[in-house]
Design a protein around this motif. Structure first.
Motif, PDB file in Angstrom:
ATOM      1  N   THR A 180       0.848  -1.195   0.000  1.00 41.63           N
ATOM      2  CA  THR A 180       0.000   0.000   0.000  1.00 41.63           C
ATOM      3  C   THR A 180       0.880   1.240   0.000  1.00 41.63           C
ATOM      4  O   THR A 180       1.992   1.212   0.527  1.00 41.63           O
ATOM      5  CB  THR A 180      -0.902   0.069   1.246  1.00 41.63           C
ATOM      6  N   GLY A 181       0.379   2.309  -0.589  1.00 35.77           N
ATOM      7  CA  GLY A 181       1.065   3.594  -0.501  1.00 35.77           C
ATOM      8  C   GLY A 181       1.195   4.301  -1.829  1.00 35.77           C
ATOM      9  O   GLY A 181       1.628   3.703  -2.815  1.00 35.77           O
ATOM     10  N   GLU A 183       3.269   6.491  -2.471  1.00 38.29           N
ATOM     11  CA  GLU A 183       4.680   6.746  -2.758  1.00 38.29           C
ATOM     12  C   GLU A 183       5.386   5.513  -3.302  1.00 38.29           C
ATOM     13  O   GLU A 183       6.548   5.576  -3.689  1.00 38.29           O
ATOM     14  CB  GLU A 183       5.389   7.255  -1.491  1.00 38.29           C
ATOM     15  N   ASP A 223      -3.233   4.902  -1.742  1.00 39.22           N
ATOM     16  CA  ASP A 223      -3.872   5.243  -0.467  1.00 39.22           C
ATOM     17  C   ASP A 223      -5.260   5.826  -0.714  1.00 39.22           C
ATOM     18  O   ASP A 223      -5.518   7.006  -0.419  1.00 39.22           O
ATOM     19  CB  ASP A 223      -2.994   6.260   0.298  1.00 39.22           C
ATOM     20  N   GLY A 247       0.702   1.381   5.754  1.00 38.11           N
ATOM     21  CA  GLY A 247      -0.645   1.862   6.080  1.00 38.11           C
ATOM     22  C   GLY A 247      -1.204   1.424   7.416  1.00 38.11           C
ATOM     23  O   GLY A 247      -2.407   1.526   7.638  1.00 38.11           O
ATOM     24  N   ASP A 254      -2.978   6.346   6.564  1.00 41.79           N
ATOM     25  CA  ASP A 254      -2.864   4.949   6.964  1.00 41.79           C
ATOM     26  C   ASP A 254      -4.259   4.351   7.075  1.00 41.79           C
ATOM     27  O   ASP A 254      -4.898   4.375   8.125  1.00 41.79           O
ATOM     28  CB  ASP A 254      -2.063   4.838   8.272  1.00 41.79           C
TER      29      ASP A 254
HETATM   30 MG    MG Z   1       1.832   4.248   3.601  1.00 46.88          MG
END
Ligand code: MG
Ligand code: AMP
Length: 399
Positions: A180-181, A183, A223, A247, A254
């Protein structure tokens, strides 16, 4: 805060259904977990046989001292059986592995006899020498490999030595995996400013495969609540275990926590350990869910501590945790009491002391994945322990 041990117990308590077994050709069974005890259908070796190339003789013909001359009456290669019986004064030339002829009790290695035409001159020797007894390796009916054991090359060889071509083994638990993310970028694509390449999914893929799971790779989820919800539901529909990384801390983005409260039963744990404190554990439908931390070392370590034993249990393994050893600390190590700390170490042997030693890999930040690469073990410092002085014994778990 809960302890590592409590967390592990709570997880293992939830894993009650083991994946079903299937009948497999032995050639596909490497690393699979055996689902039933395998018993030997016959003795191994199946008959007394020669341990050397030489001459089989009757025990009565072995001279107590001096030498004796015998008549060589037959030649017995490996794989053939002598159908007569050995009479007094006779010897049979025999090859390693050939069954002992009826009447013979001792085998002379060819190096210690003198052969001349059909005569062989034998010295004194222990009666019964160089004979491998029937059933000396395995007796019929004995359990040779137990249920719950992962099959290594040597177990597979042992099973085939008993003539088996199929085994009943547990199937590999399916483990759906995602990162997850916003970035996190896919390796091989162009990385935008502010992005990092995904590493967790790749350390976790390997970790899952190594511990006997089958990876279903669901890629990277941004996210965004709806995207995360959809991907997690998808994951839970196709696997026994769902693993995500990132997250799970307390940032605004998160989202794992929020989404899981909607679609599954989730507990958030602060585990008294370093690195890798926050961890989400629970279920989505029938699937077990593990929300691992985002930092690369933390996610790999949390996998080793919490996911690996669960996969092992699901896969029917009896031994859920790896063996650990002790080594002398080369250097002082900072340690806070009240939590379990895991340092990456280099385990090495000091021959002058005949002892195993360990030093840390240097900086121990939970984002420093290189520490896992440079290191060859975890140094495990228990909750009660304080700072470690050089020369003290510490627990290590080789990678
Ligand atoms: Mg994250
Ligand atoms: P998070 O818990 O999502 O805030 O992530 C904690 C840290 O781990 C951040 O620095 C993330 O960039 C990093 N991180 C999260 N996911 C990954 C990943 N898949 N690979 C490498 N680093 C990650």
């Amino acid at each position: 805060m809960i302890s590592v041990r409590d967390g592990q117990n709570r997880i293992l308590d939830r894993v009650t259904k083991i994946v079903s077994p299937e009948l497999l050709p032995v050639t596909d069974a490497l690393d699979r977990v055996l689902a039933e005890d395998v018993r030997a259908p016959f003795d191994v070796p199946p008959s007394d046989n020669s341990a050397v190339d030489g001459y089989a003789v009757r025990n009565d013909d072995v001279p107590a001292h001096g030498t004796r001359d015998l008549t060589v009456t037959a030649d017995l290669p490996a794989g053939s059986v002598y159908d007569g019986a050995l009479a007094a004064g006779q010897a049979i030339r025999i090859m390693t592995g050939a069954p002992m002829p009826a009447g013979a009790g001792t085998v002379y290695p060819q190096e210690i006899v003198e052969r001349q035409d059909a005569r062989v001159r034998i010295p004194t020797l222990d009666k019964g020498a160089n004979v491998r007894g029937r059933g000396e390796d395995i007796t019929s009916g004995m359990t040779v490999v137990e249920a719950g054991v992962p099959l290594r090359p040597q177990e597979i060889g042992l099973l085939t030595s008993l003539g088996l071509v199929q085994v009943l083994a547990h199937s590999r638990p399916r483990v759906a995996l995602l990162s997850t993310g916003d970035e996190v970028a896919e390796p091989g694509t162009v990385r935008k400013p502010g992005q990092i390449y995904d590493s967790n999914r790749f350390t976790l893929r390997g970790s899952i495969t190594r511990c006997g799971g089958e990876v279903i790779d669901l890629g990277i989820v941004p996210d965004r609540r709806e995207a995360l919800r959809a991907r997690l539901l998808d994951a839970a529909s196709m696997a026994e275990v769902v693993v995500s990384s990132g997250g799970v801390s307390v940032g605004v983005y998160d989202l794992v926590k929020d989404v899981l409260e909607e679609i599954g039963g989730i507990e958030f744990w602060q585990v008294a350990m370093q690195p890798g404190r926050p961890l989400a554990m629970g279920s989505i439908g029938p699937a077990h869910f593990f929300g691992l931390p985002g930092n690369p070392v933390a996610s790999m370590l949390a996998f080793m501590l919490f996911v690996r034993p669960a996969i092992h249990k699901l896969a029917g393994r009896r031994q859920l945790f790896p063996a650990t050893f002790h080594a002398r600390a080369d250097e002082a190590m900072r340690k806070k009491t009240g939590r379990r700390e895991f340092k990456r170490g280099v385990l090495h042997y000091a021959p002058e002391e005949a002892a195993w030693h360990v030093r840390t890999t240097g900086p121990q930040g939970s984002g420093i994945l290189r520490s896992m690469v440079v290191g060859n073990c975890l140094v495990i410092l228990d909750e009660e322990r304080g700072d470690v002085a050089p020369g003290e014994l510490v627990e290590v778990e080789p990678f």
